[in-house]
Design a protein around this motif. Structure first.
Motif, short mmCIF file in Angstrom:
data_model
loop_
_atom_site.label_atom_id
_atom_site.label_comp_id
_atom_site.label_asym_id
_atom_site.label_seq_id
_atom_site.Cartn_x
_atom_site.Cartn_y
_atom_site.Cartn_z
N MET A 129 0.84 -1.12 -0.10
CA MET A 129 -0.05 -0.02 -0.07
C MET A 129 0.59 1.07 0.01
O MET A 129 1.75 1.21 0.86
CB MET A 129 -1.03 -0.13 1.10
CG MET A 129 -1.86 -0.99 1.28
SD MET A 129 -2.66 -1.33 2.93
CE MET A 129 -3.12 -2.96 2.72
N ARG A 130 0.38 1.98 -0.90
CA ARG A 130 1.25 3.09 -1.01
C ARG A 130 0.98 4.13 0.01
O ARG A 130 -0.03 4.81 0.47
CB ARG A 130 0.87 4.03 -2.15
CG ARG A 130 1.57 3.32 -3.61
CD ARG A 130 1.24 3.98 -5.00
NE ARG A 130 1.90 3.21 -6.02
CZ ARG A 130 1.42 2.32 -6.57
NH1 ARG A 130 0.17 1.94 -6.25
NH2 ARG A 130 2.05 1.85 -7.81
N ALA A 131 2.10 4.89 0.87
CA ALA A 131 1.99 5.80 1.86
C ALA A 131 3.37 6.78 1.67
O ALA A 131 4.42 6.35 1.15
CB ALA A 131 2.02 5.06 2.95
N ARG A 132 3.02 7.92 2.31
CA ARG A 132 4.33 8.61 2.36
C ARG A 132 4.34 9.46 3.86
O ARG A 132 3.22 9.49 4.49
CB ARG A 132 4.50 9.94 1.44
CG ARG A 132 3.27 10.71 1.41
CD ARG A 132 3.33 11.53 0.16
NE ARG A 132 2.37 12.59 0.28
CZ ARG A 132 1.85 13.42 -1.02
NH1 ARG A 132 2.36 13.31 -1.90
NH2 ARG A 132 0.90 14.40 -0.65
N LEU A 133 5.49 10.13 4.24
CA LEU A 133 5.40 10.74 5.52
C LEU A 133 5.20 12.17 5.24
O LEU A 133 5.76 12.75 4.40
CB LEU A 133 6.97 10.73 6.13
CG LEU A 133 7.21 11.19 7.60
CD1 LEU A 133 6.60 10.24 8.51
CD2 LEU A 133 8.59 11.41 7.92
N ALA A 134 4.54 12.94 6.23
CA ALA A 134 4.14 14.22 5.94
C ALA A 134 4.67 15.03 7.42
O ALA A 134 4.48 14.27 8.26
CB ALA A 134 2.74 14.68 5.84
N THR A 135 5.17 16.04 7.26
CA THR A 135 5.52 16.84 8.31
C THR A 135 5.11 18.25 8.41
O THR A 135 4.74 18.89 7.39
CB THR A 135 7.11 16.91 8.60
OG1 THR A 135 7.68 17.70 7.24
CG2 THR A 135 7.62 15.62 8.79
N GLY A 136 4.97 18.94 9.70
CA GLY A 136 4.48 20.36 9.83
C GLY A 136 3.92 20.29 11.09
O GLY A 136 4.86 20.12 12.19
#
Lengths: 684, 322
Positions: A448-455
């Motif tokens: 499953m496609r996923a990515r890391l987000a920061t903020g």
């Protein structure tokens, strides 16, 4: 050193310290200048003045420093205003450490005045205002004590306490006068150059880098400083926003740190459209505070358009372009101390990018796994999912499992070869980056496609807007859901997503923010338009209230002004009346004596020709007359008032006459009852 | 304008513009220059903080004026005077100052429009207290000094401006001749020592020894106490209970020019002081006045007064401050 002199010198030196601090809060002075002035202040407060006998040597040193600063300015490596302020600070330090005399005192305080003026040019911080008031008060007291000390003879102490009262009133009136001048003096300027923003309380700590690295040692500092202030339209009107403010995303993990597969930079533009939206976009006016310390724009998830950016630099506000980089990051082109811009985001629940919108290398990266990833990661994910293939449901399932099985800590585990395996199978505790990385990689192991987000995560309501703190910095996961695009899933336990700083500290910071906001609105941004508005409010005809407008409870400004004027007039009338009543009446003692004699005549007290009141009282006392005990103190008081320079107080004459009248009445009743006349003393 | 209206107008003007003089001090000049610079900077840049600072600086000037004016109000001053004022040497002079209400700070008192230099100060003056202010004044020359008023100056509160109020107070201060050393011999006495002529001890006084003092120039060497002089290392003369007393009449000749008259007055004052100290009777013969010989401090004061007035016209009356 006599009593009072030491206090005066301490106040003088503290005043100079305040003046220097008013420049130092801008954060633009060289570190060595801060150190030198601080050292000089410590020496001066300790009463040690090593430059007392080295005036020429220190003057030569100052000259050398002036030449060096001038060279730096000419070379373009130092701002002229900063150089001038630095030099004023050094002059102040040199004078503080010299022999204290009247001339030196004046020079210290005048250099302080120059420093305060320099501080106004360098900084617009609220703290500047506090230091300005501090300098004004301390310098005024020091000057006043110096003036009094010069007039007091050598062997007498300086009357410090007596000076303070009238001086405090004077300083109070001066502050009021300064406010009145500030409000009413017309702003007709030749140029408009506002003070640049300072760094505020310390250096910036939050920030975005090109990579996110797991590991490290020590404790993550939970900083309560405010890094972002935003006003939203439409306003959700909630006390806590609990929203994700995304800065950038990462798609490649090499086992230690996150980075991006695509490293491209677009052309600079004023407005960047990341993804198309509809009419229901959420508009944000965002200010990134000096504590932010990065050039990455952040916006509510999911950003659609960003732009209209203005960077506040030491040379003043400047419109700046923005650049679009990999990972959905948008950066300011110009480096500034603070920024403001506009952002539009998709409404909550709306989908983000679809897979087809992404470049091919990013599509591939969304399933990439680091080499040598511990096989237990995939096995654990498969065990937890238990055959679940829907990306959204799988992400929720893994997220719930992580939140249940793992604990949150701000303590970092140190540098280890495989931080993900260390988090999942050894320590079983970590911070938001560990949770988000674990979830992203576990999803990827299952295809499953996923990515890391920061903020940032959070948003507290302060004065009509929302603020985000440095401690709200956060990382989470974007899961690609077919048909919906990227959806946010946060594996970090909900209680630990936002800032973890102490509540009291947050409240203090909030209070400071409110005051600072008022400072900016009322002082820094006050202009001719505000003056016109105020004049219209005060003098213009009252406009008819709108039908849909609820009547306000507060009285109109005109009522306040009228009340103030009435209070001033009443105070003036009271003072005039008090002065009138307390004035010295030249003939009051004589009138008092006449009234006493008239009362005595009504009591038929015999008097000889030319007998004075004093002689009469003495005679009656000798004769034991019943009126004598009342008349004697009354006569003494008359003599004091007439010849002794002690005038009768307000109402004192009536008081004495009333006592005499009562005594006369008592005597008359006694005579009428007994029928015996009082003993008559014969004049001899 | 009717007389009543003109009186009212004059009263209003005097209230609005009280008789004060204002002088900017050195630090005040720099302060005004900085204020001007800040004003220019505020106008040029539109920096609101500079406007705020400018407002504070200007308000301080206004407050300074108001507080200094309050300091100089409700004051009353009188001269206490000096014991003796000699030309070209500091003498103690005193004023009494009091305040009807409120407080006053940093007051400096001096004589207005007079050649007297020096001033006295009071740091804090509460209401209702008669404060004696002491000053060391110096007069440049001998003679009567007409005092027209007492100048009260304050630099309160910040020392930026020196505001002065003059209290009209007419008086005259008599300055005695400068105290110098008498070089010349007083001349022959008009009358010899009291006592029998031919007494071999006539120059030695009579009675028991009452003390020793330094031998003055021109004194009889026979009066030296050699034993005590040798032990003290200086010449000491014997003083007896009944000293010889001679009578001298010092003269100031007529027709001397100004410088010569000054020199002669100083010399006569010094001689008179020495002779009276020695116990002699001293008189004075001047072109306009003759003082009969007498001894004692009162006679010396009389002679000094006569010498101080010499060359000056005496007024018919008038109070003297000393």
């Amino acid at each position: 050193m006599r009593k009072g002199t030491r206090l005066r010198l301490v106040l003088r030196d503290l005043g100079a310290g305040c003046a220097f601090a008013s420049m130092a809060v801008s954060g633009q002075l060289p570190i060595w200048a801060l150190a030198l002035h601080g050292l000089a202040l410590v020496f001066a407060l300790a009463g040690r003045r090593p430059f007392a006998n080295r005036v020429k040597l220190t003057a030569v040193l100052l000259l050398a420093v002036a030449l060096s600063l001038g060279t730096y300015v000419l070379a373009g490596s130092l701002n002229l205003v900063v150089a001038a302020c630095t030099f004023a600070g050094l002059i102040s330090a040199q004078r503080m450490l010299s022999t204290p005399d009247a001339a030196t005192d004046g020079q210290v305080l005048l250099s302080g005045l120059l420093m305060v003026a320099g501080g106004a040019a360098l900084s617009g911080e609220l703290v500047y205002g506090l230091f300005l008031i501090g300098f004004g008060v301390l310098a005024s007291i020091a000057l006043a004590l110096g003036v009094v000390e010069a007039a007091v003879p050598e062997d007498e102490p300086v009357p410090v306490r007596a000076v303070m009262g009238p001086l405090a009133k004077g300083v109070g009136f001066a502050v009021l006068g300064a406010v009145a001048f500030f409000v009413f003096f017309p702003r007709l300027n030749w140029n408009v150059i506002g003070p640049g923003p300072g760094l505020g309380l310390g250096v910036a700590t939050a920030g975005f880098s090109n990579t996110v690295r797991l590991g490290g040692a020590g404790t993550i500092k939970d900083n309560p400083r405010i890094v972002l202030r935003a006003t939203l339209s439409p306003d959700p009107e909630r006390e806590t926003l609990d929203a994700y403010w995304v800065g950038r995303t990462y798609d490649v993990f090499d086992g230690q740190e996150w980075s991006n597969a695509r490293k491209v930079s677009s052309k600079p533009t004023l407005m960047s459209t990341l993804r198309l939206g509809r009419d229901n976009l959420v508009h944000q006016r965002v200010e990134l505070m000096p504590a932010y310390g990065a050039r990455t724009l952040v916006a509510l998830e999911t950003p659609s358009r960003l732009g209209n950016a203005v960077a506040s630099t030491s040379q003043g506000p400047r419109r700046t372009s923005i650049l679009e980089l990999g990972g959905g990051e948008v950066r300011f082109e110009t480096t500034g101390i603070a920024y403001s811009y506009e952002a539009y985001s998709l409404p909550p629940g709306a989908g983000g990018d679809d897979l087809r919108d992404l470049p091919p290398e990013e599509q591939d990266a969304l399933l990439s796994l680091p080499e040598g990833l511990d096989v237990r990661v995939g096995q654990t994910a498969a065990r937890v999912l238990n055959g679940e293939r829907d990306p959204m449901a799988a992400a929720q399932k893994l997220s719930t499992w992580l939140q249940r099985e793992y604990s949150y800590t701000l303590e970092q585990g140190g540098d280890v070869p495989d931080p993900v395996a260390d988090f999942l199978f050894q320590r079983k505790q970590g911070h938001c980056e560990h949770f988000a990385t674990a979830l992203t990689l576990m999803l990827r192991t299952q295809g499953m496609r996923a990515r890391l987000a920061t903020g940032f995560f959070g948003g507290e309501r302060v004065t009509g807007g929302y603020v985000v703190r440095a401690g709200d910095a956060h990382a989470w996961t974007h899961v690609l859901v077919p048909g919906r695009g990227f959806v946010t899933v946060d594996a970090t336990p909900p209680a630990h997503r936002a800032s973890q700083s102490p509540r009291l500290l947050e409240q203090l910071i909030n209070f400071y923010e409110i005051v600072e906001s008022q400072w900016r609105d009322v002082v820094l941004d006050y202009n001719f338009r505000d003056q016109l508005t105020m004049a219209r409010t005060l003098m213009g005809p009252r406009s008819a209230p709108r039908q849909d407008e609820a009547p306000g409870r507060a009285p109109p400004p005109r009522a306040w002004v009228a009340a103030l004027l009435a209070a001033v007039v009443a105070y003036g009338a009271w003072r005039a009346l008090a002065r009138l009543l307390s004035r010295e009446r030249p003939l009051e003692a004589t009138r008092f004596a006449d009234a006493v004699e008239a009362l005595l005549a009504s009591a038929r007290v015999a008097r000889t020709e030319g007998e004075t009141l004093e002689e009469l009282a003495a005679r009656l006392t000798r004769a034991g007359h019943p009126l004598a005990p009342t008349l004697t103190p009354l006569t003494r008081r008359y003599l004091e008032a007439r010849f002794g320079g002690r005038p009768l107080r307000q109402g004192e004459a009536q008081q004495h006459l009333s006592a005499l009248r009562q005594a006369v009445a008592r005597e008359s009743r006694r005579v009428a009852n007994e029928g015996t006349p009082p003993p008559q003393a014969r004049a001899s | 304008m009717t007389p009543r209206r003109s009186v009212r107008w004059a009263r209003l003007r005097s209230r609005l513009r009280p008789p004060r003089t204002l002088k900017v001090t050195r630090i005040g000049r720099t302060y005004l220059v900085v204020t001007f610079g800040v004003g220019l900077g505020a106008l040029n840049t539109g920096n609101n903080l500079l406007y705020l600072l400018l407002g504070l600086l200007l308000s301080m000037v206004v407050v300074s004026g108001v507080l200094s004016e309050r300091c100089l109000r409700y004051l009353s001053v009188r001269r206490v005077g000096a014991d003796a004022a000699f030309a070209q040497e500091p003498f103690v002079f005193r004023w009494a100052i009091s305040r009807g209400q409120g407080h006053a700070f940093a007051l400096t008192l001096s004589e207005a429009d007079s050649p007297l230099s020096g001033s006295g100060g009071v740091g804090y003056l509460p209401a209702g207290v008669d404060h004696i202010v002491r000053a060391d004044l110096t007069a440049p020359r001998r003679g009567p000094v007409r005092l027209t008023g007492v100048r009260v100056t304050t630099t309160w509160p910040l020392g930026l401006f020196a505001k002065t109020r003059t209290f009209p107070l007419e008086s005259t201060l008599l300055i005695y001749p400068r105290r110098t050393y008498a070089c010349q011999d007083p001349g022959a006495p008009e009358q010899g020592p009291v006592g029998e002529a031919g007494n071999p001890r006539r120059n030695d006084g009579n009675g028991d020894v009452s003390g020793l003092r330094d031998l003055a120039p021109g004194e009889d060497a026979r009066r030296i106490h050699w034993v005590k002089s040798a032990s003290a290392g200086k010449l000491l003369r014997v003083e007896r209970e009944r000293e010889e007393r001679r009578t001298f009449v010092l003269t100031v000749a007529d027709g001397l020019d100004a410088q010569a008259l000054e020199r002669r007055c100083e010399e006569v004052a010094a001689l008179a002081h020495r002779l009276i100290e020695e116990g002699h009777e001293v008189g004075l013969d001047t072109p306009g006045e003759r003082i009969r010989p007498a001894a004692g401090a009162a006679q010396e004061r009389r002679l000094l007064r006569a010498l101080a007035w010499l060359g000056h016209e005496r007024p018919g009356g008038g109070e003297e401050a000393a």
